[in-house]
Design a protein around this motif. Structure first.
Motif, PDB file in Angstrom:
ATOM      1  N   ASP A  37      78.123  36.119  62.816  1.00 53.67           N
ATOM      2  CA  ASP A  37      78.022  35.945  61.370  1.00 53.67           C
ATOM      3  C   ASP A  37      77.213  34.679  61.085  1.00 53.67           C
ATOM      4  O   ASP A  37      77.700  33.571  61.255  1.00 53.67           O
ATOM      5  CB  ASP A  37      79.411  35.819  60.746  1.00 53.67           C
ATOM      6  CG  ASP A  37      79.357  35.651  59.222  1.00 53.67           C
ATOM      7  OD1 ASP A  37      78.249  35.781  58.655  1.00 53.67           O
ATOM      8  OD2 ASP A  37      80.403  35.387  58.612  1.00 53.67           O
ATOM      9  N   THR A  38      75.955  34.881  60.679  1.00 61.03           N
ATOM     10  CA  THR A  38      75.110  33.740  60.303  1.00 61.03           C
ATOM     11  C   THR A  38      74.736  33.809  58.823  1.00 61.03           C
ATOM     12  O   THR A  38      73.772  33.186  58.390  1.00 61.03           O
ATOM     13  CB  THR A  38      73.824  33.715  61.158  1.00 61.03           C
ATOM     14  OG1 THR A  38      73.152  34.978  61.034  1.00 61.03           O
ATOM     15  CG2 THR A  38      74.146  33.460  62.619  1.00 61.03           C
ATOM     16  N   SER A  39      75.507  34.563  58.062  1.00 58.81           N
ATOM     17  CA  SER A  39      75.219  34.688  56.637  1.00 58.81           C
ATOM     18  C   SER A  39      75.521  33.381  55.916  1.00 58.81           C
ATOM     19  O   SER A  39      76.330  32.564  56.366  1.00 58.81           O
ATOM     20  CB  SER A  39      76.051  35.814  56.025  1.00 58.81           C
ATOM     21  OG  SER A  39      77.426  35.492  56.067  1.00 58.81           O
ATOM     22  N   PHE A  40      74.846  33.206  54.778  1.00 56.42           N
ATOM     23  CA  PHE A  40      75.073  32.003  53.992  1.00 56.42           C
ATOM     24  C   PHE A  40      76.446  32.038  53.323  1.00 56.42           C
ATOM     25  O   PHE A  40      76.961  31.012  52.897  1.00 56.42           O
ATOM     26  CB  PHE A  40      73.985  31.859  52.925  1.00 56.42           C
ATOM     27  CG  PHE A  40      72.604  31.678  53.510  1.00 56.42           C
ATOM     28  CD1 PHE A  40      72.444  31.250  54.809  1.00 56.42           C
ATOM     29  CD2 PHE A  40      71.483  31.948  52.757  1.00 56.42           C
ATOM     30  CE1 PHE A  40      71.181  31.082  55.351  1.00 56.42           C
ATOM     31  CE2 PHE A  40      70.208  31.781  53.281  1.00 56.42           C
ATOM     32  CZ  PHE A  40      70.054  31.359  54.590  1.00 56.42           C
ATOM     33  N   ALA A 181      70.887  40.817  58.998  1.00 58.95           N
ATOM     34  CA  ALA A 181      69.681  40.088  58.605  1.00 58.95           C
ATOM     35  C   ALA A 181      68.542  40.319  59.584  1.00 58.95           C
ATOM     36  O   ALA A 181      67.366  40.371  59.185  1.00 58.95           O
ATOM     37  CB  ALA A 181      69.984  38.593  58.493  1.00 58.95           C
ATOM     38  N   PRO A 207      65.727  34.230  53.114  1.00 52.20           N
ATOM     39  CA  PRO A 207      67.061  34.342  53.705  1.00 52.20           C
ATOM     40  C   PRO A 207      67.145  35.262  54.921  1.00 52.20           C
ATOM     41  O   PRO A 207      67.817  34.907  55.898  1.00 52.20           O
ATOM     42  CB  PRO A 207      67.908  34.855  52.543  1.00 52.20           C
ATOM     43  CG  PRO A 207      67.220  34.328  51.323  1.00 52.20           C
ATOM     44  CD  PRO A 207      65.762  34.385  51.634  1.00 52.20           C
ATOM     45  N   GLN A 211      68.484  33.725  58.479  1.00 55.24           N
ATOM     46  CA  GLN A 211      69.672  34.249  59.137  1.00 55.24           C
ATOM     47  C   GLN A 211      69.343  34.824  60.503  1.00 55.24           C
ATOM     48  O   GLN A 211      70.100  34.640  61.461  1.00 55.24           O
ATOM     49  CB  GLN A 211      70.326  35.318  58.268  1.00 55.24           C
ATOM     50  CG  GLN A 211      70.979  34.762  57.007  1.00 55.24           C
ATOM     51  CD  GLN A 211      71.643  35.849  56.177  1.00 55.24           C
ATOM     52  OE1 GLN A 211      71.364  36.006  55.000  1.00 55.24           O
ATOM     53  NE2 GLN A 211      72.512  36.607  56.807  1.00 55.24           N
ATOM     54  N   THR A 215      70.715  33.606  64.216  1.00 57.82           N
ATOM     55  CA  THR A 215      71.302  34.485  65.228  1.00 57.82           C
ATOM     56  C   THR A 215      70.601  34.337  66.565  1.00 57.82           C
ATOM     57  O   THR A 215      71.240  34.241  67.617  1.00 57.82           O
ATOM     58  CB  THR A 215      71.235  35.949  64.756  1.00 57.82           C
ATOM     59  OG1 THR A 215      71.894  36.079  63.493  1.00 57.82           O
ATOM     60  CG2 THR A 215      71.891  36.879  65.763  1.00 57.82           C
ATOM     61  N   ASN A 273      79.604  32.021  65.015  1.00 58.14           N
ATOM     62  CA  ASN A 273      78.583  31.435  64.150  1.00 58.14           C
ATOM     63  C   ASN A 273      77.866  30.350  64.931  1.00 58.14           C
ATOM     64  O   ASN A 273      78.089  30.174  66.129  1.00 58.14           O
ATOM     65  CB  ASN A 273      79.202  30.886  62.864  1.00 58.14           C
ATOM     66  CG  ASN A 273      80.299  29.872  63.121  1.00 58.14           C
ATOM     67  OD1 ASN A 273      80.128  28.960  63.923  1.00 58.14           O
ATOM     68  ND2 ASN A 273      81.432  30.032  62.450  1.00 58.14           N
ATOM     69  N   PRO A 448      71.188  25.135  55.059  1.00 54.72           N
ATOM     70  CA  PRO A 448      70.970  25.884  56.307  1.00 54.72           C
ATOM     71  C   PRO A 448      69.681  25.513  57.028  1.00 54.72           C
ATOM     72  O   PRO A 448      69.650  25.493  58.256  1.00 54.72           O
ATOM     73  CB  PRO A 448      70.946  27.347  55.837  1.00 54.72           C
ATOM     74  CG  PRO A 448      71.751  27.350  54.579  1.00 54.72           C
ATOM     75  CD  PRO A 448      71.479  26.028  53.930  1.00 54.72           C
TER      76      PRO A 448
END
Length: 929
Positions: A37-40, A181, A207, A211, A215, A273, A448
């Protein structure tokens, strides 16, 4: 109990081996379930009230999830180049999940039918595409270029001032946020590949790419950092301990702990992460710390067992480490796990996920260590001591400090401890104060893009967009009126312009566009250059001007009912601290700029991420305070002393204060990586203190010379403490090679903190430690004595069982063999004795003849007169068989009076009562005689 726990793997090898194998196999089955999970979203607190407002604004004005495709070419405005640009536009628009693509091919221009500088008023204006298809000639292309760069709405957003750079803005559907992503980024990158050779520069930033690179970098870190940490561990163990076993044991426990940890994370559904890249290295370097202490205790146990077979010697070594290092290991696992678990107080998903993973890792490593290390030492250990431990043994026998690295460091520190103890404490306190002052300069950042190093292409390309166009970061200033069609009124549109002027005055945001800019553009076309940057004065003119725009051109700036308006702002600020300051200024100004009947919100995903940084600081302060309080309580209970609990905090507070001070001096920001150094360092740094206090506690039971007890404790603990600290520092330094700056900064600061903890533990703690007296709760509870003996003894009259046990522990326990002399007639001594086990006889020697005066049994005391006053002993006291006695030394008890006033006072009262009773018996005997 703890000893039995450590011997479990030896006494039940088959069962424990099978259990470890089953757990490892089950954990391995969970590894394929691991997710990344590398989402913002995991950088934003779940309870952030701005989330709901953000979703509403996105639903009204479109997503801020926009990727910018950067195109630069010196001959961009030629038919061939524009044809390729048009094809690129169509290719991007065809990607699944793309909502729309805005480029020079979707932009429109407005111009007057007559010369705007003429005296005659303009009779009409016309709106038309900047590029109505691909131009056939260079002249047509250049004319289109002039139209595009003359439009103030486009310069900075879609075009550079010279026209050599253009941008295609790709908006993604909100539903695509659930899509991986890397898939969307892969589609975007694949769309660019056929056009790379057509332009001088072509790339995209947004984005999905950020992301996807997060990853990819995470995967690279996993492949790189864990092997390097393992190599660093092997080098450190071989270099400092000169033992293959000392290198093998931590490797085995680390591999098992890594499999257990990540397998359990897979079963629990806890995603990985960017911070998770540290977990394997943390397991290796932190796990090796306790392994080092265990191995050191094992070798120390071997050095004390010279008889019997090699197998028996190994078993004795394991029993020795269980007794002397077992409890400190359990405490260290608890404190280290608490250090990581304290991060659960953060409401940022990124840190919560890491806290869960790291806590599981520390607990798993503790369990693996207890179950696996003892059997490995028995199976693979050698009776021959490694060179460092041989030198330590020789030095101990010669009552000298070992002549190794640890010994040299101890000798250097001991000079200050003995010659200038108060001065050392004062200087240390002054330095801590200085660093705490510097720590007040700390600031927080959580962007990020700041997680990547500056030399990474993503960061360089982002900066290129910032330089040639406007920043890639977007946020909205959304306004809502209390009535429909409010933003057809000139006075309300003027408020949009006023807000933009205020942002211009802040001089930090690159570009802002609103409905007001569109109307100013048309107004200038209608009325000529004298009306440049002016808004229409009447509602009718506003309505007329709006007819020149397609609805698609305004949907990002005003709602269908004209009740809500939006200002789209682009910027390149990556520092959360700076951005939050200016956003706060803007929010404060909005109340005055919007006026009555209109509310305003500043929203954006990047703003929520950055604003979470302030909560990050608060969460870390809370976590640190909670952890320190828990450690203080735990240590106070375990060593039955509030002073002991306070001293246990010193080696944690000093490195933390120093670390935060260094960050303030070097302007290193507090971010999701560096923020965790403090709570993690506390759990690790207190490890050495626990071992030091535990050894000191044991030594105090054997001698009344507390200074000597401190020196011996430091000599015994110094080697494993220094080796483990250097190994930790080296292991953390490996994180400098991470693809993430937050991880690299964490590694550098953690390494420095580990080295500083050596100074705190071996220089400052011994000075304080010599001024207290400790008794371990575990020793009190685990003491094996006949309760009836204690309850029947006059010395322990009116004392609770806990007080009796504590009294025994602050005295000296002596185990004696058959017919061994305890007290010798004619000598002077200030000690009193109590029989715990066995029997002793009182013998009077007169004229070469021995006469047995009495036989002493468990619970009886003798030598109490000598304890009160230094006089010659009137008889010998000798054991009949093997026996165990308590020795109460007068000078030692006087020292202990200030440490344990209640216990010592009760003992003295009971001694007085015993002497009084004996005096009364003597007087009565004389009267009757």
């Amino acid at each position: 109990m703890i000893t039995r726990l450590f011997l479990l793997g030896i006494r039940n090898r088959a069962i424990v081996g099978l259990l470890v194998a089953i757990v490892t196999a089950l954990a391995a089955l969970g590894l394929p379930r691991l997710e990344v999970d590398t989402s913002f979203g995991n950088l934003i607190p779940e309870d952030d009230p701005a989330r709901m407002v953000y979703q509403q604004v996105m639903g009204e004005f479109g997503s801020d999830n926009r990727s910018i495709v950067y195109v630069r070419d010196g001959t961009l405005w030629t038919p061939d180049k524009l044809a390729r640009l048009d094809a690129l536009h169509d290719t991007l628009e065809a990607i699944d999940g793309v909502l729309r693509v805005d480029s020079v091919f979707s932009l429109r221009a407005i111009r007057s039918a007559a010369d705007p500088d003429a005296d005659d008023p303009v009779s009409r204006i016309e709106a038309f595409p900047v590029l109505d298809g691909v131009p056939a000639t260079i002249e047509e292309a250049e004319a289109a270029r002039d139209r595009a760069i003359s439009n103030p709405l486009y310069v900075g957003n879609f075009l550079s001032e010279d026209g050599d750079v253009t941008a295609l803005v790709v908006s993604v559907r909100e539903t695509e946020r659930q899509r991986p992503a890397d898939e969307l980024n892969g589609d975007l990158e694949a769309a660019l590949v056929p056009f790379q050779a057509d332009f001088d520069a072509l790339f995209q930033v947004g984005p999905p790419r950020i992301q996807a690179e997060l990853t990819d970098a995470l995967g690279e870190d996993f492949r790189l950092l864990a092997p390097l940490s393992a190599a660093a561990l092997v080098i450190a163990m071989m270099l400092f301990l000169r033992s293959g076993l000392a290198a093998l044991v931590p490797l085995v426990t680390s591999i098992l702990s890594i499999v257990w940890t990540f397998g359990l994370l897979g079963w629990l559904g806890v995603p990985l992460n960017m911070l998770s890249a540290m977990i394997p290295s943390l397991i290796i370097v932190i796990g090796s710390t306790e392994d080092t202490h265990l191995i050191a205790s094992y070798f120390r146990g071997l050095s004390q067992h010279c008889e019997g077979s090699e197998n028996r010697a190994r078993a004795f070594g394991v029993e020795y480490l269980a007794r002397h290092a077992g409890l400190p290991l359990i405490l260290t696992v608890i404190t280290t796990a608490l250090g990581f678990a304290a991060n659960l107080l953060s409401d940022i998903g990124l840190i919560q996920q890491f806290a869960i993973a790291a806590t599981i890792a520390m607990v798993a490593n503790g369990i693996v260590t207890v179950l696996v290390v003892p059997p490995m030492l028995v199976a693979l250990g050698s009776r021959k001591l490694p060179a460092p431990f041989m030198r330590e043994l020789e030095a101990r026998e010669a009552h000298e400090t070992p002549r190794n690295l640890a010994g040299r460091i101890v000798k250097l520190f001991r000079y200050s401890q003995h010659r200038f103890p108060i001065g050392t404490l004062v200087i240390t306190a002054a330095l801590v104060g200085f660093f705490l002052y510097q720590a007040s300069k700390l600031y927080v950042t959580n962007d990020p893009l700041s997680y990547f190093p500056e030399e990474r292409p993503l960061i360089q390309e982002t900066q290129q967009i910032n330089d040639d166009l406007a920043g890639v970061r977007i946020f909205f200033v959304a306004l809502e009126a209390d009535r429909d069609r409010a933003f057809l009124a000139p006075e309300n549109i003027r408020r949009l312009s006023d807000i933009q002027k205020f942002m211009d005055s802040q001089r930090v945001f690159d570009r802002s566009v609103s409905l007001a800019d569109h109307l100013k553009y048309v107004n200038e076309a209608f009325r000529g250059r004298f009306a440049s940057n002016e808004l229409p004065e009447t509602r009718a003119l506003v309505a007329q001007y709006l007819l020149f725009f397609h609805r698609s051109e305004l949907e990002s700036y005003v709602s269908n009912d004209f009740r809500r308006a939006n200002i789209v702002v682009r910027h390149g600020i990556s520092d959360s601290h700076t951005l939050n300051q200016y956003i706060s200024e803007l929010q404060d100004a909005l109340g005055q700029l919007t006026g009555p009947g209109i509310s305003a919100e500043v929203v954006g995903e990047n703003l929520m991420v950055n604003q979470a940084a302030e909560r990050l600081m608060l969460a870390q302060v809370q976590a640190l305070a909670l952890l320190l309080a828990l450690i203080f309580i735990l240590m106070s209970i375990m060593f039955t002393s509030l002073k002991g609990g306070a001293i246990a905090l010193v080696p944690a507070v000093i490195p933390i204060a120093t670390m935060f001070g260094i960050m303030g001096l070097l302007e290193i920001p507090l971010n999701p990586g560096t923020a965790m150094v403090a709570v993690i360092a506390v759990g690790i740094a207190v490890d050495g203190t626990i071992h030091l206090l535990a050894r000191y506690n044991e030594r105090c039971r054997r001698t009344s010379d507390f200074r000597e007890a401190v020196s011996m404790s430091v000599d015994e603990v110094a080697t494993p403490l220094i080796v483990s600290s250097f190994a930790l520092a080296l292991g953390f330094a490996v994180l400098l090679l991470s693809n993430f700056t937050v991880v690299a900064q964490f590694g550098a600061l953690a390494a420095a903190t580990m080295l500083i903890s050596i100074v705190a533990n071996l220089l400052v703690t011994p000075i304080l430690m010599g001024r207290i007296r400790l008794v371990g709760l575990y020793q009190i509870m685990a003491m094996r004595v006949d309760r009836a003996v204690l309850e029947g003894s006059a010395l322990f009259r009116d004392m609770t069982n806990y007080q009796r046990r504590k009294a025994i522990l602050i005295s000296e326990v002596i185990d004696l063999e058959e017919r061994q002399l305890i007290v010798e007639q004619g000598t002077v001594g200030r000690s009193m004795f109590l029989i715990l086990e066995g029997e002793a006889e009182v013998i009077r020697r007169d004229d070469g003849q021995e006469r047995v005066l009495a036989v002493l049994r468990p619970g009886e005391i003798f030598g109490e007169i000598g304890y009160i006053r230094a006089i010659e002993r009137t008889a010998d006291v000798r054991t009949i068989g093997a026996a165990s006695v308590l020795r109460f030394d007068f000078e030692r008890m006087q020292k202990d009076l200030k440490f344990f006033p209640n216990i010592v006072a009760k003992l003295n009262f009971n001694i007085s009562a015993i002497l009084g009773e004996r005096l009364a018996d003597t007087l009565e005997h004389r009267q009757n005689g």
